[in-house]
Design a protein around this motif. Sequence first.
Motif, mmCIF file in Angstrom:
data_model
loop_
_atom_site.group_PDB
_atom_site.id
_atom_site.type_symbol
_atom_site.label_atom_id
_atom_site.label_comp_id
_atom_site.label_asym_id
_atom_site.label_seq_id
_atom_site.Cartn_x
_atom_site.Cartn_y
_atom_site.Cartn_z
ATOM 1 N N VAL B 98 2.001 -8.601 -1.070
ATOM 2 C CA VAL B 98 2.082 -8.184 0.336
ATOM 3 C C VAL B 98 3.456 -7.586 0.641
ATOM 4 O O VAL B 98 3.580 -6.485 1.191
ATOM 5 C CB VAL B 98 1.776 -9.376 1.261
ATOM 6 N N GLY B 99 4.524 -8.326 0.256
ATOM 7 C CA GLY B 99 5.871 -7.837 0.538
ATOM 8 C C GLY B 99 6.166 -6.530 -0.174
ATOM 9 O O GLY B 99 6.681 -5.582 0.419
ATOM 10 N N GLY B 100 5.820 -6.465 -1.461
ATOM 11 C CA GLY B 100 6.060 -5.245 -2.226
ATOM 12 C C GLY B 100 5.275 -4.068 -1.697
ATOM 13 O O GLY B 100 5.787 -2.945 -1.639
ATOM 14 N N GLY B 101 4.035 -4.307 -1.290
ATOM 15 C CA GLY B 101 3.220 -3.219 -0.755
ATOM 16 C C GLY B 101 3.807 -2.673 0.531
ATOM 17 O O GLY B 101 3.931 -1.450 0.704
ATOM 18 N N ILE B 102 4.231 -3.580 1.432
ATOM 19 C CA ILE B 102 4.823 -3.131 2.695
ATOM 20 C C ILE B 102 6.109 -2.369 2.428
ATOM 21 O O ILE B 102 6.361 -1.309 3.008
ATOM 22 C CB ILE B 102 5.059 -4.339 3.618
ATOM 23 N N LEU B 103 6.931 -2.892 1.504
ATOM 24 C CA LEU B 103 8.192 -2.227 1.180
ATOM 25 C C LEU B 103 7.933 -0.844 0.599
ATOM 26 O O LEU B 103 8.620 0.132 0.947
ATOM 27 C CB LEU B 103 8.976 -3.076 0.192
ATOM 28 N N ALA B 104 6.905 -0.711 -0.273
ATOM 29 C CA ALA B 104 6.610 0.584 -0.877
ATOM 30 C C ALA B 104 6.194 1.595 0.185
ATOM 31 O O ALA B 104 6.654 2.742 0.186
ATOM 32 C CB ALA B 104 5.507 0.414 -1.924
ATOM 33 N N VAL B 105 5.336 1.163 1.134
ATOM 34 C CA VAL B 105 4.898 2.084 2.185
ATOM 35 C C VAL B 105 6.091 2.525 3.023
ATOM 36 O O VAL B 105 6.270 3.712 3.338
ATOM 37 C CB VAL B 105 3.822 1.411 3.060
ATOM 38 N N GLN B 106 6.964 1.546 3.387
ATOM 39 C CA GLN B 106 8.121 1.890 4.215
ATOM 40 C C GLN B 106 9.058 2.852 3.492
ATOM 41 O O GLN B 106 9.555 3.818 4.089
ATOM 42 C CB GLN B 106 8.868 0.621 4.593
ATOM 43 N N LEU B 107 9.296 2.615 2.198
ATOM 44 C CA LEU B 107 10.195 3.502 1.457
ATOM 45 C C LEU B 107 9.592 4.891 1.315
ATOM 46 O O LEU B 107 10.312 5.888 1.397
ATOM 47 C CB LEU B 107 10.503 2.910 0.086
#
Lengths: 112, 166
Positions: B98-107
Motif C-alpha cells: 500500500v505504502g509503496g504503491g501510493i509513493l509510486a503514484v505520487q512520484l
Amino acid sequence: MVTLYHYLLLSSVVFALGAATVVFRKNAVGVLVGVELILNAANINFVAFSRYTEHVMPLAGVSQPVALDGQVFAIFVMILAACEAAIALAIIINIFNRFGSIDVDEPSSLRG
Amino acid sequence: MSGELVVFWCLATLVVLSAATAAFARSIVNAAYALFFSLLGIAGVYALLGADFLAVSQVVIYVGGIVVLVLFGILLTNRSLEELLQSKRRSQWLALVVGGGILAVQLAVLIGAIWPLRPETPAGSTTAPLGVLLLQKYVIPFEFASLTLLVALIGASYLVRRRERD
C-alpha cells in the motif's frame, strides 16, 4: 538551494508512511497515529506551495510580498485535526469499554 | 551545498526515520514517541519554509496536544503490559504494497508536473499578515472552525461520560 520539489518529495514519503501505518496497525490508536501523519504530509504541501508558487494577491492595508492562503489552510487543517483526535479518542475509549479491546477487527457486531 | 540544504536534509532524515518508526515499531508506545519526533521535525520544516506562526502552532497543537492525547488514549485502553510492548499488526507485505504503491503514484505525478515558480524567496514574519487574512478574507471559515472545535469538544466529553443506568 532547496526547491519546491524537495518539500513535495518529503511530503509524499510521509504520506506513504502514514497510509502504511493505517493499514498495518490493528490497534485503533495506531491507526490514529497514521492519520495524523497523513494530515501533516498534506500540511507540508500547503505551506510549500504557498511559499514557492507564483500567486501574489494584494491585501488591503498590509504590504504582503507572498500569498499566505496556503498557511491559512494549514491552520484550518490543524484545527480539524485537533477535533478529529478528540472525537476519535472518545470513540476508542467507548469501544474499549464495550468490547474490552481496541483491535479494529473486534467491533464487528454491526455487520450485515 | 548551502546551509539551507544541509538543514533541510537533516530535518527530512529526522521526519522520515521517525515516521517509519511510528509506522513499523513493535510497541505502540514507541510509535507514539516516534510521532512526537516526526511532528517536531515537521515544525522545523515549517520554520525553514518561513512560516514562523505555523511552526509555533505545530509545536503547541500537535506536539503539546495531540501526542499527549494519543499517549493518554494508549494508556487508558490497554489490558496488559505485553499488549503495550507488542501491539497487534497485520502483515508487513500489505503495508509495504500500500505504502509503496501510493509513493509510486505520487512520484509519477511529481516528475511529470510543472508549476509556475517564483524566483526570489520572501523574508519577514508571517504572523501579522496571517492575522489580517484570518479576520478579513477567511473570517467566515474561521468562525465556523471555532464553532466546530466547540461542538467537537462538547461531543467528545459527552461520548466518554459515565453512564448511570446501563
